[in-house]
Design a protein around this motif. Sequence first.
Motif, PDB file in Angstrom:
ATOM      1  N   ALA A  51      72.186  69.517  82.226  1.00 15.63           N
ATOM      2  CA  ALA A  51      73.079  70.194  81.274  1.00 15.63           C
ATOM      3  C   ALA A  51      73.740  69.203  80.317  1.00 15.63           C
ATOM      4  O   ALA A  51      74.062  69.561  79.177  1.00 15.63           O
ATOM      5  CB  ALA A  51      74.135  70.992  82.025  1.00 15.63           C
ATOM      6  N   ARG A  52      73.911  67.965  80.739  1.00 18.57           N
ATOM      7  CA  ARG A  52      74.533  66.943  79.877  1.00 18.57           C
ATOM      8  C   ARG A  52      73.691  66.638  78.641  1.00 18.57           C
ATOM      9  O   ARG A  52      74.209  66.104  77.662  1.00 18.57           O
ATOM     10  CB  ARG A  52      74.747  65.650  80.664  1.00 18.57           C
ATOM     11  CG  ARG A  52      75.748  65.773  81.766  1.00 18.57           C
ATOM     12  CD  ARG A  52      75.912  64.436  82.480  1.00 18.57           C
ATOM     13  NE  ARG A  52      76.540  64.661  83.774  1.00 18.57           N
ATOM     14  CZ  ARG A  52      76.309  63.945  84.850  1.00 18.57           C
ATOM     15  NH1 ARG A  52      75.472  62.929  84.807  1.00 18.57           N
ATOM     16  NH2 ARG A  52      76.917  64.212  85.983  1.00 18.57           N
TER      17      ARG A  52
ATOM     18  N   ALA B  69      72.237  79.722  83.142  1.00 22.38           N
ATOM     19  CA  ALA B  69      73.559  80.337  83.261  1.00 22.38           C
ATOM     20  C   ALA B  69      74.641  79.365  82.787  1.00 22.38           C
ATOM     21  O   ALA B  69      75.590  79.768  82.093  1.00 22.38           O
ATOM     22  CB  ALA B  69      73.813  80.769  84.707  1.00 22.38           C
ATOM     23  N   HIS B  70      74.514  78.107  83.140  1.00 22.78           N
ATOM     24  CA  HIS B  70      75.469  77.081  82.726  1.00 22.78           C
ATOM     25  C   HIS B  70      75.481  76.953  81.202  1.00 22.78           C
ATOM     26  O   HIS B  70      76.550  76.896  80.581  1.00 22.78           O
ATOM     27  CB  HIS B  70      75.109  75.747  83.385  1.00 22.78           C
ATOM     28  CG  HIS B  70      76.064  74.639  83.093  1.00 22.78           C
ATOM     29  ND1 HIS B  70      77.182  74.433  83.854  1.00 22.78           N
ATOM     30  CD2 HIS B  70      76.064  73.680  82.135  1.00 22.78           C
ATOM     31  CE1 HIS B  70      77.845  73.387  83.381  1.00 22.78           C
ATOM     32  NE2 HIS B  70      77.170  72.914  82.335  1.00 22.78           N
ATOM     33  N   LEU B  71      74.298  76.906  80.601  1.00 25.68           N
ATOM     34  CA  LEU B  71      74.201  76.792  79.145  1.00 25.68           C
ATOM     35  C   LEU B  71      74.752  78.029  78.441  1.00 25.68           C
ATOM     36  O   LEU B  71      75.431  77.917  77.413  1.00 25.68           O
ATOM     37  CB  LEU B  71      72.756  76.526  78.726  1.00 25.68           C
ATOM     38  CG  LEU B  71      72.134  75.208  79.192  1.00 25.68           C
ATOM     39  CD1 LEU B  71      70.664  75.130  78.786  1.00 25.68           C
ATOM     40  CD2 LEU B  71      72.917  74.014  78.686  1.00 25.68           C
ATOM     41  N   ALA B  72      74.481  79.211  79.009  1.00 30.61           N
ATOM     42  CA  ALA B  72      75.004  80.447  78.419  1.00 30.61           C
ATOM     43  C   ALA B  72      76.521  80.506  78.515  1.00 30.61           C
ATOM     44  O   ALA B  72      77.202  80.914  77.558  1.00 30.61           O
ATOM     45  CB  ALA B  72      74.374  81.663  79.115  1.00 30.61           C
TER      46      ALA B  72
ATOM     47  N   SER C 250      64.334  70.229  81.407  1.00 26.11           N
ATOM     48  CA  SER C 250      64.617  70.556  80.003  1.00 26.11           C
ATOM     49  C   SER C 250      63.473  71.359  79.381  1.00 26.11           C
ATOM     50  O   SER C 250      63.693  72.295  78.619  1.00 26.11           O
ATOM     51  CB  SER C 250      64.836  69.276  79.193  1.00 26.11           C
ATOM     52  OG  SER C 250      65.918  68.549  79.702  1.00 26.11           O
ATOM     53  N   GLN C 251      62.241  70.998  79.739  1.00 20.15           N
ATOM     54  CA  GLN C 251      61.084  71.736  79.238  1.00 20.15           C
ATOM     55  C   GLN C 251      61.089  73.169  79.755  1.00 20.15           C
ATOM     56  O   GLN C 251      60.683  74.091  79.049  1.00 20.15           O
ATOM     57  CB  GLN C 251      59.791  71.046  79.661  1.00 20.15           C
ATOM     58  CG  GLN C 251      59.570  69.698  79.014  1.00 20.15           C
ATOM     59  CD  GLN C 251      58.442  68.956  79.688  1.00 20.15           C
ATOM     60  OE1 GLN C 251      57.380  69.510  79.924  1.00 20.15           O
ATOM     61  NE2 GLN C 251      58.666  67.693  79.991  1.00 20.15           N
TER      62      GLN C 251
END
Length: 181
Positions: free
Chosen positions: A81-82, A173-176, A103-104
């Motif tokens: 996520a970083r 979910a973290h990115l959203a 990431s991909q």
Amino acid sequence: MTRTAVPLRVDDLSPFAKTLRQALTRHEGVPTHVELLNLIAKAAGFANYQHLRADAGTAGRLAAAAEPAPPADLTQVEKAARYFDAEGVLISWPARLNLQTLSQWVFWSRIPPEAVFSEREISELIRHWHDFSDHALIRRAMVDAKMLERTVDGREYRRIERAPPPELKPLLAHLAARAAA
């Protein structure tokens, strides 16, 4: 070449043996390997050996689907996520292979399933999802990781449907959540 095991489960051995014996007595001579496989499958209640194999494959897929997924490695999720900004754009290419792959998977999840793209179209999609100007690197890495398939001439690309790692869902979910904040 490796062989796939085809399990045979018989509820009651006695009727199976009687049916197989009757089939063997009606058969002229010694049955070939394939004929014997078909006789065994029919005695077990299948139409033929291919039916038995298909049934065993379905049972194996169902058993694999019923197995619980391994737990997600939340440390990997945090690390991956970083590399994304608040809008979910990849800001730099991770040095570690496992973070590159995760990431991909984020990109893979954004590609519509069963859609066919030209090289230019898939590159344009990827270009919007990262901020370091190397869409070809990501596109090639996704092909190498069997997330994308391309024709031999490289004109068409499509997403390969496969089970993502357990870390993908918490990462998305973290990115959203970060984008909503």
